[in-house]
Design an enzyme around this catalytic site. Structure first.
Site, mmCIF file in Angstrom:
data_model
loop_
_atom_site.group_PDB
_atom_site.id
_atom_site.type_symbol
_atom_site.label_atom_id
_atom_site.label_comp_id
_atom_site.label_asym_id
_atom_site.label_seq_id
_atom_site.Cartn_x
_atom_site.Cartn_y
_atom_site.Cartn_z
ATOM 1 N N HIS A 78 5.711 -43.884 -32.948
ATOM 2 C CA HIS A 78 4.694 -43.719 -31.904
ATOM 3 C C HIS A 78 4.010 -42.357 -32.046
ATOM 4 C CE1 HIS A 78 2.785 -43.831 -27.952
ATOM 5 N NE2 HIS A 78 3.380 -42.689 -27.643
ATOM 6 N N TYR A 99 -5.112 -33.402 -20.337
ATOM 7 C CA TYR A 99 -3.757 -33.056 -20.780
ATOM 8 C C TYR A 99 -3.626 -31.678 -21.420
ATOM 9 C CZ TYR A 99 -3.943 -33.615 -25.873
ATOM 10 O OH TYR A 99 -4.177 -33.443 -27.202
#
Lengths: 443, 443
Positions: free
Chosen positions: A149, A259
């Site tokens: 991932h 973020y």
């Protein structure tokens, strides 16, 4: 901790609850996961139960029945703690108590158990139940344990340098929001947030357009540790009560804008969804595997390494993601499987997560939750998020209904399932976690 | 919410508790902050009290005294809720109840109040008390509201581009660790973690060498909101119970190695320290200021803007940082002031923090904590962390003891103080938050 197998793992065990003996049930007598339930549409109090076949054994009723009067004191103490609205009190008792109660439950639920008659009235059919989040979660932290991932996502941002230099040394994690963790079956509104299109000069407030799921497992902390007292890797698993399925919904467009530099925030905190059942670490003992690290990769620092880890630090838990769109349901099409993955492909182990989280002295408490991070496997069809499956939205998926998806649409329901199996042992399952995307609240 | 002043703010009020009338007390009758305490070295239960002069009014004793039998029902209900081991139940009642109890307390503590005789036995001297974290904190999130801090830190990493493009649009925040929040006076061990020197090839495990404090204020959520139901900016302050002082200790070397891509984690979660007293928003009403935004800066998106915000969205709270080293204490030198700052210099307001946190539907709960982020002011001597004061460790501070400091040493005690004052009103204080760095645990 103990990886040793005992009589509760014996594949030959059958239960007087007939549905527990059906092939491919998630909940044979070898599983015995804990959850919190009540009868649907009732005003009953939620309380702890154990899944057995298609039934739930109500531990508050078991306590009242006197059926456990003869079991050993530690199991009776554990039953007292489990006769409760959450699993926390049982969690706090520690591994020997969990093991004692498991053994007592296994014996009481076996074919020809003398307690069968008294326990029969403690059963509630799962079809009549609704569930609550099984533990009072103090703190929730989310890890990032799948290198597949991390690499796939990294490639989308940094094609030449997908994996950051710390990844192979640090079990990367961050703090998450506990208040918005909900139970399987509870829908959630599509979140609204600040979004800045790549070509736009300024952000706008609006519903997330790149809404995604993340296939994760939840690690429930059992007994905690005192502030300032790290948990060694040798002790780590004795602090873990069990595992569940976990969907850490993510709004990729909100995330991209917010973020930096402190990490994901509102892109995550609108909802995360837990499965009803916690499968204990003891139930998973037969499905353990060696934990390995490629010889070309850095080996873990000593505080994250141990002989036990190398021998059986990984869990062979098979995971599946299904999508059911509104059109599919209207056409009576079953949910479509989008991907398959396995917890054993994680780069960092459960014990490494626990030890790393506490190495600075941080205290864990019963019921705390550690998310595994998105569990993508090594192949493209093992991706644990739509962001990966659709290559960042550039290659939409075509569904059996003829629809396409780059990200989730309103009415989409995402379902995860998990199971563990091994030759010579019975298959056990995690049940499922499902959640539906509801339309955004009007602005 | 209401910014209106009322009789509890009257500068002419005096108390029958004589120490509350002394000039420069933090706790005159106009303040009335809440805390949780017990007699030191006792096995008494912790319970809620109100600071008045150098005393604490024990609300559990007040309830039992019958002295509040005549007050209005809402104030009685609030007192019932406050006679408790934490402030949470009072928080959950909402602003009208908080205000009713404040008025009743103010009247009962005033010079010549008929309740004086009965309340006298409810007083405990602060010198005899120890404190606990005043609220059961569900979730803790930390913001980044000082543009001066963000710019100074950003310059150390990116000299040409110190402020990221989202900063002036998004009240940046991230999730923190609630379990390791401790109360003033409790020391903490220097954290151990993975550290990679800039010139090193691989990280090592060791005690943090770049240990720092962060001067913050804590915003306590009073009543919460339901999942999926955002709190508008107009309603935001009605969800805020009050403010306290907060030290968000940080290990800069652990942070530098771990924080990408998901943000700070173990560099923060080893300890954060709260002051004992929560000063209510109502007590702070006289010290409100207009909230402004430079004309050259982007104005807030509509969901983060309101006429009330523009009129009185800021708080004039003066903050001070002091350092006391072991050598200074041995030489009987008083703590040395390192910097002064003000909450009103924050780029984002308290109400904007609350509204932004919930715009995605995230639910807040009574007792949740929002940290302001490091409150550095516009000038170098207003820096809220040692990382800023020492220019990333490159320009060590010289102390009155002759010692130098780039970062914190074992035995260093850091003290924050805060106060609010305005012409025509009495000065009120926040008390202090202090914490000492203890040596790292042996590896």
């Amino acid at each position: 901790m103990s990886i040793r197998l005992n009589e509760t793992h014996d594949a030959g065990l059958k239960s007087w609850v007939a549905s527990a003996n059906v092939e491919n049930t998630d909940f044979p007598i070898q599983n015995l996961p804990y959850g919190v339930f009540r009868r649907r549409h009732s005003d009953e109090a939620f309380r702890v139960g154990v899944a057995i076949g298609d039934q739930i054994l109500d531990l508050t009723v078991v306590r009242g029945s006197g059926a456990f009067a003869e079991v050993e004191p530690l199991a009776r103490q554990a039953l007292e703690a489990a006769a409760s609205p959450t699993v926390n009190a049982l969690m706090a008792l520690g591994q020997p108590a969990w093991s004692a109660l498991r053994l007592a439950l296994s014996r009481a639920l076996r074919m020809d158990a003398p307690q069968a008659a008294r326990l029969n009235s403690a059963l509630v059919p799962q079809t009549e139940a609704e569930y609550a989040v099984p533990a009072r979660i103090g703190d929730y932290t989310d890890f990032y344990t799948s290198i597949h991932h991390a690499t796939t996502i990294g490639k989308q941002f940094r094609p030449d340098n997908p994996l950051l230099p710390n990844y192979k040394w640090v079990p990367i994690g961050y703090h998450g929001r506990a208040s918005s963790i909900v139970i399987s079956g509870q829908g959630f509104r599509r979140p609204v947030g600040q979004i800045k299109a790549p070509t736009a000069d300024v952000p706008v407030l609006g519903p997330a357009q790149r809404l995604d799921y993340e296939l994760e497992m939840a690690v429930y902390i059992g007994c905690g540790n005192a502030l300032g007292e790290p948990v060694s890797i040798a002790d780590a698993e004795s602090h873990v009560f069990g595992l569940g399925l976990f969907n850490d919904w993510s709004a990729r467009d909100i995330q991209a804008w917010e973020y930096q530099p402190l990490g994901p925030f509102l892109s995550k905190s609108f909802a995360s969804t837990l499965s009803p059942w916690i499968v204990t670490l003891e139930a998973l003992a037969p499905y353990r595997q060696a934990w390995t690290r490629d010889r070309d990769d850095p080996q873990p620092l000593p505080y994250l390494d141990s002989p036990d880890l190398r021998e059986y630090g990984a869990f062979d838990v098979q995971l599946e993601v299904f999508l059911s769109t509104q059109s599919m349901r209207e056409a009576d099409l079953p949910p479509q499987r989008l991907s398959r993955s396995n917890l054993s492909d994680a780069y960092w182990s459960v014990s490494q997560m626990v030890t790393h989280q506490t190495v600075n002295g941080c205290n864990l408490q019963p019921g705390d939750l550690l998310g595994s991070g998105t569990l993508s496997g090594p192949t493209p069809d093992a991706a644990g998020s739509m962001l990966e499956l659709s290559s960042g939205g550039k290659q939409p998926l075509t569904l059996v209904s003829g629809e396409t998806r780059s990200f989730l649409q309103d009415g989409d329901e995402v379902i995860f399932r998990g199971q563990a199996q091994r030759d010579g042992f019975v298959r056990i399952g995690f049940g499922e976690v499902r959640g539906e995307v509801l339309p955004a609240r009007g602005l």
